[in-house]
Design a protein around this motif. Structure first.
Motif, PDB file in Angstrom:
ATOM      1  N   GLN A  15       0.829  -1.211   0.000  1.00 39.56           N
ATOM      2  CA  GLN A  15       0.000   0.000   0.000  1.00 39.56           C
ATOM      3  C   GLN A  15       0.861   1.259   0.000  1.00 39.56           C
ATOM      4  O   GLN A  15       0.535   2.245  -0.668  1.00 39.56           O
ATOM      5  CB  GLN A  15      -0.913   0.002   1.227  1.00 39.56           C
ATOM      6  CG  GLN A  15      -1.982  -1.078   1.217  1.00 39.56           C
ATOM      7  CD  GLN A  15      -2.818  -1.061   2.482  1.00 39.56           C
ATOM      8  OE1 GLN A  15      -3.462  -0.066   2.802  1.00 39.56           O
ATOM      9  NE2 GLN A  15      -2.811  -2.162   3.209  1.00 39.56           N
ATOM     10  N   VAL A  16       1.953   1.229   0.758  1.00 35.56           N
ATOM     11  CA  VAL A  16       2.819   2.414   0.854  1.00 35.56           C
ATOM     12  C   VAL A  16       3.440   2.752  -0.501  1.00 35.56           C
ATOM     13  O   VAL A  16       3.515   3.924  -0.888  1.00 35.56           O
ATOM     14  CB  VAL A  16       3.915   2.190   1.911  1.00 35.56           C
ATOM     15  CG1 VAL A  16       4.971   3.288   1.837  1.00 35.56           C
ATOM     16  CG2 VAL A  16       3.309   2.157   3.308  1.00 35.56           C
ATOM     17  N   VAL A  17       3.876   1.731  -1.245  1.00 30.83           N
ATOM     18  CA  VAL A  17       4.408   1.988  -2.588  1.00 30.83           C
ATOM     19  C   VAL A  17       3.305   2.579  -3.470  1.00 30.83           C
ATOM     20  O   VAL A  17       3.542   3.528  -4.236  1.00 30.83           O
ATOM     21  CB  VAL A  17       4.969   0.699  -3.224  1.00 30.83           C
ATOM     22  CG1 VAL A  17       5.444   0.980  -4.650  1.00 30.83           C
ATOM     23  CG2 VAL A  17       6.130   0.151  -2.398  1.00 30.83           C
ATOM     24  N   GLY A  18       2.096   2.044  -3.338  1.00 29.81           N
ATOM     25  CA  GLY A  18       0.973   2.572  -4.106  1.00 29.81           C
ATOM     26  C   GLY A  18       0.656   4.014  -3.762  1.00 29.81           C
ATOM     27  O   GLY A  18       0.164   4.773  -4.601  1.00 29.81           O
ATOM     28  N   LEU A  19       0.928   4.399  -2.519  1.00 28.74           N
ATOM     29  CA  LEU A  19       0.648   5.762  -2.065  1.00 28.74           C
ATOM     30  C   LEU A  19       1.849   6.689  -2.213  1.00 28.74           C
ATOM     31  O   LEU A  19       1.827   7.819  -1.710  1.00 28.74           O
ATOM     32  CB  LEU A  19       0.227   5.727  -0.588  1.00 28.74           C
ATOM     33  CG  LEU A  19      -1.100   5.031  -0.272  1.00 28.74           C
ATOM     34  CD1 LEU A  19      -1.230   4.768   1.225  1.00 28.74           C
ATOM     35  CD2 LEU A  19      -2.282   5.855  -0.764  1.00 28.74           C
ATOM     36  N   SER A  20       2.879   6.242  -2.907  1.00 30.38           N
ATOM     37  CA  SER A  20       4.109   7.039  -3.021  1.00 30.38           C
ATOM     38  C   SER A  20       3.909   8.345  -3.775  1.00 30.38           C
ATOM     39  O   SER A  20       4.776   9.229  -3.731  1.00 30.38           O
ATOM     40  CB  SER A  20       5.204   6.211  -3.708  1.00 30.38           C
ATOM     41  OG  SER A  20       4.810   5.815  -5.016  1.00 30.38           O
ATOM     42  N   PHE A  21       2.755   8.500  -4.450  1.00 33.22           N
ATOM     43  CA  PHE A  21       2.467   9.770  -5.136  1.00 33.22           C
ATOM     44  C   PHE A  21       2.392  10.919  -4.132  1.00 33.22           C
ATOM     45  O   PHE A  21       2.510  12.087  -4.504  1.00 33.22           O
ATOM     46  CB  PHE A  21       1.150   9.675  -5.913  1.00 33.22           C
ATOM     47  CG  PHE A  21      -0.049   9.395  -5.053  1.00 33.22           C
ATOM     48  CD1 PHE A  21      -0.702  10.406  -4.369  1.00 33.22           C
ATOM     49  CD2 PHE A  21      -0.543   8.103  -4.929  1.00 33.22           C
ATOM     50  CE1 PHE A  21      -1.801  10.146  -3.581  1.00 33.22           C
ATOM     51  CE2 PHE A  21      -1.643   7.826  -4.141  1.00 33.22           C
ATOM     52  CZ  PHE A  21      -2.270   8.850  -3.459  1.00 33.22           C
ATOM     53  N   ASN A  22       2.189  10.579  -2.861  1.00 31.62           N
ATOM     54  CA  ASN A  22       2.043  11.599  -1.820  1.00 31.62           C
ATOM     55  C   ASN A  22       3.239  12.555  -1.777  1.00 31.62           C
ATOM     56  O   ASN A  22       3.077  13.778  -1.758  1.00 31.62           O
ATOM     57  CB  ASN A  22       1.863  10.888  -0.472  1.00 31.62           C
ATOM     58  CG  ASN A  22       1.864  11.841   0.701  1.00 31.62           C
ATOM     59  OD1 ASN A  22       1.464  12.984   0.583  1.00 31.62           O
ATOM     60  ND2 ASN A  22       2.326  11.381   1.838  1.00 31.62           N
ATOM     61  N   ALA A  23       4.450  12.003  -1.753  1.00 30.83           N
ATOM     62  CA  ALA A  23       5.659  12.832  -1.661  1.00 30.83           C
ATOM     63  C   ALA A  23       5.868  13.678  -2.909  1.00 30.83           C
ATOM     64  O   ALA A  23       6.591  14.683  -2.868  1.00 30.83           O
ATOM     65  CB  ALA A  23       6.882  11.947  -1.417  1.00 30.83           C
ATOM     66  N   TYR A  24       5.252  13.280  -4.008  1.00 30.57           N
ATOM     67  CA  TYR A  24       5.436  13.994  -5.283  1.00 30.57           C
ATOM     68  C   TYR A  24       4.160  14.735  -5.700  1.00 30.57           C
ATOM     69  O   TYR A  24       4.015  15.111  -6.865  1.00 30.57           O
ATOM     70  CB  TYR A  24       5.842  12.997  -6.374  1.00 30.57           C
ATOM     71  CG  TYR A  24       7.248  12.461  -6.199  1.00 30.57           C
ATOM     72  CD1 TYR A  24       8.336  13.070  -6.798  1.00 30.57           C
ATOM     73  CD2 TYR A  24       7.488  11.347  -5.396  1.00 30.57           C
ATOM     74  CE1 TYR A  24       9.627  12.586  -6.634  1.00 30.57           C
ATOM     75  CE2 TYR A  24       8.770  10.851  -5.221  1.00 30.57           C
ATOM     76  CZ  TYR A  24       9.834  11.481  -5.842  1.00 30.57           C
ATOM     77  OH  TYR A  24      11.112  10.991  -5.663  1.00 30.57           O
ATOM     78  N   PHE A  25       3.247  14.948  -4.747  1.00 30.88           N
ATOM     79  CA  PHE A  25       1.972  15.578  -5.093  1.00 30.88           C
ATOM     80  C   PHE A  25       2.152  16.966  -5.708  1.00 30.88           C
ATOM     81  O   PHE A  25       1.480  17.298  -6.695  1.00 30.88           O
ATOM     82  CB  PHE A  25       1.059  15.645  -3.861  1.00 30.88           C
ATOM     83  CG  PHE A  25      -0.390  15.479  -4.187  1.00 30.88           C
ATOM     84  CD1 PHE A  25      -0.911  14.231  -4.487  1.00 30.88           C
ATOM     85  CD2 PHE A  25      -1.242  16.574  -4.212  1.00 30.88           C
ATOM     86  CE1 PHE A  25      -2.254  14.072  -4.795  1.00 30.88           C
ATOM     87  CE2 PHE A  25      -2.585  16.431  -4.514  1.00 30.88           C
ATOM     88  CZ  PHE A  25      -3.099  15.174  -4.810  1.00 30.88           C
ATOM     89  N   PRO A  26       3.046  17.827  -5.168  1.00 26.71           N
ATOM     90  CA  PRO A  26       3.266  19.125  -5.832  1.00 26.71           C
ATOM     91  C   PRO A  26       3.773  18.962  -7.271  1.00 26.71           C
ATOM     92  O   PRO A  26       3.413  19.751  -8.154  1.00 26.71           O
ATOM     93  CB  PRO A  26       4.327  19.792  -4.952  1.00 26.71           C
ATOM     94  CG  PRO A  26       4.152  19.176  -3.609  1.00 26.71           C
ATOM     95  CD  PRO A  26       3.794  17.744  -3.897  1.00 26.71           C
ATOM     96  N   THR A  27       4.575  17.924  -7.510  1.00 22.75           N
ATOM     97  CA  THR A  27       5.052  17.657  -8.872  1.00 22.75           C
ATOM     98  C   THR A  27       3.901  17.251  -9.781  1.00 22.75           C
ATOM     99  O   THR A  27       3.828  17.657 -10.954  1.00 22.75           O
ATOM    100  CB  THR A  27       6.124  16.545  -8.848  1.00 22.75           C
ATOM    101  OG1 THR A  27       7.210  16.963  -8.024  1.00 22.75           O
ATOM    102  CG2 THR A  27       6.636  16.257 -10.245  1.00 22.75           C
ATOM    103  N   LEU A  28       2.971  16.444  -9.245  1.00 23.93           N
ATOM    104  CA  LEU A  28       1.840  15.975 -10.055  1.00 23.93           C
ATOM    105  C   LEU A  28       0.867  17.107 -10.361  1.00 23.93           C
ATOM    106  O   LEU A  28       0.319  17.178 -11.470  1.00 23.93           O
ATOM    107  CB  LEU A  28       1.116  14.832  -9.331  1.00 23.93           C
ATOM    108  CG  LEU A  28       1.936  13.549  -9.147  1.00 23.93           C
ATOM    109  CD1 LEU A  28       1.153  12.518  -8.359  1.00 23.93           C
ATOM    110  CD2 LEU A  28       2.353  12.975 -10.501  1.00 23.93           C
ATOM    111  N   THR A  29       0.636  18.003  -9.394  1.00 23.80           N
ATOM    112  CA  THR A  29      -0.244  19.144  -9.693  1.00 23.80           C
ATOM    113  C   THR A  29       0.441  20.105 -10.666  1.00 23.80           C
ATOM    114  O   THR A  29      -0.230  20.800 -11.430  1.00 23.80           O
ATOM    115  CB  THR A  29      -0.632  19.900  -8.401  1.00 23.80           C
ATOM    116  OG1 THR A  29       0.549  20.305  -7.706  1.00 23.80           O
ATOM    117  CG2 THR A  29      -1.476  19.017  -7.494  1.00 23.80           C
ATOM    118  N   ALA A  30       1.773  20.137 -10.641  1.00 20.96           N
ATOM    119  CA  ALA A  30       2.505  21.003 -11.580  1.00 20.96           C
ATOM    120  C   ALA A  30       2.319  20.537 -13.014  1.00 20.96           C
ATOM    121  O   ALA A  30       2.431  21.348 -13.958  1.00 20.96           O
ATOM    122  CB  ALA A  30       3.988  21.029 -11.221  1.00 20.96           C
ATOM    123  N   THR A  31       2.014  19.221 -13.214  1.00 23.51           N
ATOM    124  CA  THR A  31       1.793  18.719 -14.576  1.00 23.51           C
ATOM    125  C   THR A  31       0.499  19.259 -15.179  1.00 23.51           C
ATOM    126  O   THR A  31       0.253  19.079 -16.372  1.00 23.51           O
ATOM    127  CB  THR A  31       1.743  17.180 -14.592  1.00 23.51           C
ATOM    128  OG1 THR A  31       0.605  16.716 -13.849  1.00 23.51           O
ATOM    129  CG2 THR A  31       3.005  16.579 -14.015  1.00 23.51           C
TER     130      THR A  31
END
Length: 521
Positions: free
Chosen positions: A308-324
């Motif tokens: 689950q933690v690997v699946g939720l790894s987008f958390n640390a990169y959330f600002p990067t994902l919203t920047a897309t």
């Protein structure tokens, strides 16, 4: 009318059991009729008086435990502020290149993994979380401030490692502390409220970062990202000092409760499983470690949580994902807040319903499945609206993740030494997922991050399958107990007899209740 009958009709109100001065008088004036009927609530003034006292006790605890939400917000902000700092020159000023930024993210979890189990063992031994947890918090706040004065990769690497080393004390310690006070029907909701600090940190942390990064550039000759570490670290130290005077200890060691409230707190936990929530004289801190390590379910749940933690790894990169989505830095940070606000609401509702129904698997898998749908949307399209809606679905995946944590406490209820180690060991092992997850979102895979989403979808699918297997195993154990074949808990006879003394019931009744324990699934 006979004298005994007349005595039965006398209505009197005994002194309040919450008043220490009235303790002796209260014990002498409890209804004789209730005692003759072996009323288990007689010492609290009867069933209705106990309900009132229990409601008052829970209100006190809930209000004091609220500070842990703020601590968790700061815990996660201090851990993840490097992601926001990255948007305003963190990498350039420290001359980072290649995978060095990902290494800074992952090195934190090395210290985090190393310290969790020893920390919870120590916490269970000293029984003073009101001092231990805030002390650790002060240290990590200072270390966070020191990150702001680093000038190269080596300096940042050292501060990140020791930050994780000290932060390791909080979350498993908080979970263990909650499990010492709340029953199975109460624990899921309280765990969700605590974890809302994590989710809120993604919203609040990014809003705070947007303000600091947008308005502090060049102040006193420092870059804005340095001010981010200075200010957030100082906030952590300030809240830690307050926490020393607010956090409770364990039921038997908390001094600001009345004697009757402390006794009720212990009786509640003894009733929960049919034995006291204390380690017996024969059980040392290392007994819990041995019991946890030998139980295959600890390792199985560790793997499920890691997935689950690997699946939720987008958390640390959330600002990067919203920047897309194509907006400027400040707007990208502000866009992080709504998905996490939505996640808090879903997590609260999901955990409350899980507690009410006593069900765990579907409340976990349903949330993870919705997250998989969001990931599929992000994988399939670059449409701005669709990808932003997908971020909402991905963020709410934490609702199932939170219920899984309460499932851990439910699966390892006694002895407390084992539960403390199990919570810490499972959480520590799962941080391997954070280390791996740090490398799941490299810049070359952007802006679509299709490969990244393929990995996280697979991990969520694996977690759902593992949770289903655990569910079937617990159902099987319950059936064996129904048939009288599974009585391993009876090995802790001393704890069961201690529960009989706490509850004021016979040894036979305590044993019968212990046999009535069933796992939730």
């Amino acid at each position: 009318m006979s004298a005994p009958a007349a005595a039965d009709k006398i209505e009197s109100t005994p002194p309040s059991p919450t008043d220490p001065k009235g303790q002796e008088e209260f014990n002498d004036t409890v209804s004789d009729q209730a005692l003759r009927k072996n009323d288990p609530d007689a010492e609290f003034g009867g069933t209705e008086a106990r309900k009132r006292l229990e409601k008052k006790l829970l209100m006190k605890l809930d209000l004091r435990f609220l500070i842990m939400v703020f601590i968790y917000i700061l815990n996660y902000i201090d851990r993840n502020n490097a992601g926001a700092a990255r948007l305003r020159g963190f990498e350039a000023d420290l001359h980072l290149h290649g995978t060095q930024f990902a290494t800074l993210l992952s090195i934190l979890y090395v210290g985090y993994i190393i310290m969790q189990v020893p920390s919870n063992m120590l916490l269970n031994y000293i029984a003073k979380p009101s001092l231990y947890l805030p002390a650790c918090m002060i240290v990590w706040g200072v270390i966070s401030c020191l990150t702001g004065i680093t000038t190269n990769f080596t300096g940042a690497l050292l501060t990140r490692f020791f930050l994780g080393f000290v932060e390791a004390a909080f979350f498993p310690g908080a979970l263990f502390l909650l499990s010492k006070w709340y029953t199975r029907k109460e624990l899921g909701l309280r765990t969700a409220v605590l974890y809302c600090g994590n989710l809120s940190s993604n919203a609040f942390g990014n809003l705070l970062a947007a303000g600091i990064l947008g308005g502090m550039q060049g102040k006193l000759g420092h870059a804005a990202w340095r001010w981010l570490f200075f200010i957030e670290g100082a906030l952590t130290v300030a809240v830690a000092i307050l926490a020393i005077f607010i956090l409770p200890d364990f039921p038997e060691t908390t001094t600001w409760l009345s004697p009757m409230e402390r006794r009720l707190a212990q009786v509640r936990m003894a009733e929960e499983v049919g034995e006291s929530d204390n380690d017996t004289k024969e059980e040392s801190v290392f007994t819990g470690l041995i019991l946890a390590v030998k139980d295959w379910r600890v390792w199985f749940m560790s793997l499920a949580l890691t997935s689950q933690v690997v699946g939720l790894s987008f958390n640390a990169y959330f600002p990067t994902l919203t920047a897309t989505l194509g907006y400027k830095t400040t707007v990208s940070l502000l866009l992080c807040a709504p998905p996490w606000g939505f996640a808090c609401i879903v997590a609260f509702v999901n955990a409350r319903h899980a507690d009410k129904t006593g069900e765990r698997f579907f409340h976990i898998s349903g949330s993870l499945f919705a997250g998989m749908v969001g990931m599929i949307i992000s994988l399939a399209t670059m449409n701005t609206a669709a990808r932003y809606i997908a971020l909402f679905l991905q963020a709410q995946s934490y609702a199932g993740f939170i219920v899984f944590y309460s499932w851990i406490s439910n699966t390892f209820p006694r002895p407390p030494a084992k539960r403390a180690v199990a919570l810490a060991l499972i959480n520590a092992f799962s941080q391997l997922g954070n280390i791996a997850g740090s490398y799941v979102w490299p810049k070359p895979w952007g802006p679509s991050y299709r490969k990244s989403y393929g990995i996280t979808i697979s991990c969520f699918g694996c977690a759902i399958v593992m949770c289903f297997i655990l569910r079937q195993h617990l159902i099987h154990l319950n059936k064996r107990m129904d048939e009288g074949q599974e009585e391993e808990f009876m090995k802790r006879r001393a704890a069961i007899l201690e529960a009989a003394q706490l509850e004021g019931i016979s040894d036979e009744e305590a044993i019968r209740r212990a046999k009535g324990f069933r796992y939730v699934y």
